[in-house]
Write a protein that holds these residues in place. Structure first.
Motif, mmCIF file in Angstrom:
data_model
loop_
_atom_site.group_PDB
_atom_site.id
_atom_site.type_symbol
_atom_site.label_atom_id
_atom_site.label_comp_id
_atom_site.label_asym_id
_atom_site.label_seq_id
_atom_site.Cartn_x
_atom_site.Cartn_y
_atom_site.Cartn_z
ATOM 1 N N SER A 29 0.828 -1.206 0.000
ATOM 2 C CA SER A 29 0.000 0.000 0.000
ATOM 3 C C SER A 29 0.866 1.262 0.000
ATOM 4 C CB SER A 29 -0.912 0.007 1.230
ATOM 5 O OG SER A 29 -0.158 0.295 2.393
ATOM 6 N N GLU A 50 0.712 3.435 2.149
ATOM 7 C CA GLU A 50 1.107 3.608 3.557
ATOM 8 C C GLU A 50 2.249 2.665 3.963
ATOM 9 O OE1 GLU A 50 -2.117 3.411 2.530
ATOM 10 O OE2 GLU A 50 -2.542 5.535 2.845
ATOM 11 N N ASN A 75 -7.575 1.467 3.044
ATOM 12 C CA ASN A 75 -7.351 2.276 1.831
ATOM 13 C C ASN A 75 -7.267 1.441 0.545
ATOM 14 O OD1 ASN A 75 -7.058 4.717 0.516
ATOM 15 N ND2 ASN A 75 -4.886 4.957 0.977
ATOM 16 N N GLY A 102 -3.040 3.106 -3.210
ATOM 17 C CA GLY A 102 -3.877 3.705 -2.179
ATOM 18 C C GLY A 102 -5.122 4.219 -2.865
ATOM 19 N N ARG A 127 -7.257 6.499 -1.936
ATOM 20 C CA ARG A 127 -7.412 7.954 -1.900
ATOM 21 C C ARG A 127 -6.516 8.623 -2.939
ATOM 22 N NH1 ARG A 127 -8.318 9.816 4.368
ATOM 23 N NH2 ARG A 127 -10.434 8.989 4.497
#
Ligand code: IPE
Ligand code: IPE
Ligand code: MG
Length: 246
Positions: free
Chosen positions: A66, A68, A198, A141, A143
């Motif tokens: 991801s 993140e 996400n 991700g 977003r």
């Protein structure tokens, strides 16, 4: 436990997505380093892909890394990228033999050079395959994906390529990484966590969710069969009443 053979071939999901979680805890439980968990996670990926081919699934999407996950220690990121490169090298033959088309979603330009190059090569070499589409979400991700779509659409509005009135779900869809994939039917997450982290926020609007309390390296064909069996026993109403469906 269910097995793959007993599933109803007429009620198969078209698109299964999996959040492959729990490699680190699986390793820790045995007093081993997280790396050991990731190495064993790769074996599960291989088995799961083979099982999905056997089931003649059309689309399998795996959450592999991801946006993140870049926050993890460098040594762990390096290991994951090294495993990605070695798996791609090893599996090209499997993909070809099984008519699998490899696809990727996410900011793949942010991957280390070698991983990016290997990924593109395998995608190119399997691009004509007509069986299952295997999509790896890498540096993905949701977003970020939506942010990029908004930017691209805004630029087109500004340049009079599309008008605001014409922005609809189809246009939004066509600006996502997943523009050539159908919506997710079944989303599976391993490791016992009940969250989305996400992943594919737009595409799972009507997905059936399935959480299983097993770490990813222990996810077996029986677990996969259980997930699909559960999916087959659900009524997908898409807002309608049960009576309307019958
Ligand atoms: C999933 O396992 C693999 C990746 C996110 C790359 P984790 O590494 O998240 O394992 P846990 O959740 O810490 O156990
Ligand atoms: C989600 O797992 C990402 C992948 C499986 C690649 P994480 O382990 O990163 O998710 P969180 O941090 O527990 O939400
Ligand atoms: Mg995790």
């Amino acid at each position: 436990m269910a097995n793959l053979e007993e599933l109803d071939k007429n009620k198969m999901p078209r698109h299964v997505a999996i959040i492959m979680d729990g490699n680190g805890r699986w390793a820790k439980k045995q007093g081993k380093l997280r790396v050991f968990g990731h190495e064993n996670g790769v074996k599960t990926v291989r088995e799961t892909v083979e099982n999905c081919v056997k089931l003649e699934l059309e689309y399998l999407t795996l959450y592999t890394f991801s946006t993140e996950n870049w926050k993890r220690p460098k040594i762990e990121i390096d290991t994951l990228m090294r495993l990605l490169v070695s798996s791609l090298k090893k599996e090209l033959k499997t993909f070809s033999e099984n008519n699998i088309r490899l696809n990727a979603i996410g900011d793949i330009e942010s991957l280390p050079k070698r991983a990016n190059k290997e990924l593109k090569e395998v995608m190119e070499k399997t691009s004509q395959n007509t069986g299952m589409t295997l999509t790896l979400a890498l540096s993905y991700g949701a977003r970020e994906e939506l942010k990029n779509a908004v930017k691209q659409i805004s630029a087109k509005v500004k340049n009079n390529i599309i008008s605001i009135e014409n922005i609809d779900e189809t246009i939004i869809n066509s600006h996502l990484y997943t523009h050539d994939l159908p919506d997710v039917d079944l989303l599976i997450r391993t490791s016992g966590e009940h969250r989305i982290s996400n992943f594919l926020l737009w595409q799972i609007a009507y997905a059936e969710l399935y959480f299983v309390d097993v770490f990813w390296p222990d996810f077996s064909s029986q677990h996969l069969a259980e997930a699909i069996k559960s999916y087959q026993n659900r009524e997908r109403r898409f807002g309608k009443t049960s009576e309307q469906l019958n």
